[in-house]
Scaffold this motif. Sequence first.
Motif, PDB file in Angstrom:
ATOM      1  N   PRO A  45       0.796  -1.234   0.000  1.00  0.00           N
ATOM      2  CA  PRO A  45       0.000   0.000   0.000  1.00  0.00           C
ATOM      3  C   PRO A  45       0.825   1.278   0.000  1.00  0.00           C
ATOM      4  CG  PRO A  45       0.073  -0.897   2.208  1.00  0.00           C
ATOM      5  CD  PRO A  45       0.803  -1.881   1.335  1.00  0.00           C
ATOM      6  N   GLU A  46       2.154   1.170  -0.017  1.00  0.00           N
ATOM      7  CA  GLU A  46       2.984   2.380  -0.009  1.00  0.00           C
ATOM      8  C   GLU A  46       2.971   3.039  -1.380  1.00  0.00           C
ATOM      9  OE1 GLU A  46       7.636   3.656   0.645  1.00  0.00           O
ATOM     10  OE2 GLU A  46       6.856   1.946   1.787  1.00  0.00           O
ATOM     11  N   MET A 221       2.221   5.227   6.330  1.00  0.00           N
ATOM     12  CA  MET A 221       2.263   3.767   6.448  1.00  0.00           C
ATOM     13  C   MET A 221       2.162   3.360   7.918  1.00  0.00           C
ATOM     14  SD  MET A 221       2.421   2.274   3.475  1.00  0.00           S
ATOM     15  CE  MET A 221       3.210   0.691   3.772  1.00  0.00           C
ATOM     16  N   ASN A 242       0.773   6.257   2.373  1.00  0.00           N
ATOM     17  CA  ASN A 242      -0.041   5.146   1.889  1.00  0.00           C
ATOM     18  C   ASN A 242      -0.845   5.630   0.681  1.00  0.00           C
ATOM     19  OD1 ASN A 242      -2.238   6.638   2.930  1.00  0.00           O
ATOM     20  ND2 ASN A 242      -2.210   5.525   4.861  1.00  0.00           N
TER      21      ASN A 242
END
Length: 330
Positions: A45-46, A221, A242
């Motif tokens: 998800p970064e 994150m 994110n």
Amino acid sequence: MKRIRIAFFISIICLLLTASSNNKTTIFIIGDSTAANKVHPETNPERGWGMVLQGCFDERILVDNHAVNGQSSKSFIDDGRWQKVVDKIKKGDYVFIQFGHNDEKPNPKRHTDPGSTFDDNLRKFVSETRAKGGIPVLFNAVVRRNFLLKTDNTVEDESLRNSKYEDEIVNSDTLIDTHGAYLIPPRSVAKEMNVPFVDANRLTHDLEQSMGIEGSRKLHMWFKPGEIASIPDGRKDNTHYNIYGAHVVANLMADAIAKEVPALRKYVRHYDYVVSSIGRGNYMSLQTAVDDVPVGKKTKVLVLDGKWEKPVIQKGKKIKFVVFSDAEIR
């Protein structure tokens, strides 16, 4: 004769397609992990803000992101990454330049000094962009989400990146700067060389401060154990964005760019729903984006890339699809 005619028409079509592609203005991004593309976006998800910036412009603009994790202005030059960008610049293209996070690090392969080597590297980027007919734009570093006052402001991104989720220790209601003098060279070199300057630090400072200590975690994150399958132990990372955070920051950047670079203003667009199969949007599924659109509200869904099955649209949803040429809804 017939074969010659066919070959002639094929060559004309190819020339037209090439000309159409060349008519696009390219925005090259050079910088560090806060702007960079990330690997395995289907599970990771970064995101860097530059990874999702394409969704903030119409199709007349091509965003070519060369920002890389861990890079400083020095290592970006020494590793040959800058020359690869220079070789691609054509007249009228833009180069967005943002360094600072890693120039601060003591590692001799990355370290530069503000007022000296950092400034010199920025001047090099500007001069060589202009030599190719390009237009440089300087950015300072985005903030780290730091509500902890320390006597030593040196913060290692890597240690934050790999730390596990746990309760946060804070001792300040306001963000504490970690960049110090490294915020000065982008602004001063921009003034010295008459270059547009985007105060990314101020933009992100005001954003994170307005969201508060807990709310600003939503940009980064920060994940509890078990929340994300690919990060089973969770993570607390105050530097990297994110999906949601990168989308928000990229849209702020686009508005600031439109203000500082008026020629780009007409290309700026904003979408709440951006679909990309390679992680350049805030959705990786067209159906999921459609499902999230509220009933009754006229909504545009941008589709950047990939081939997608026609989604099932719930009755009452008023959706218009904006589909880039590298995407298809079948």
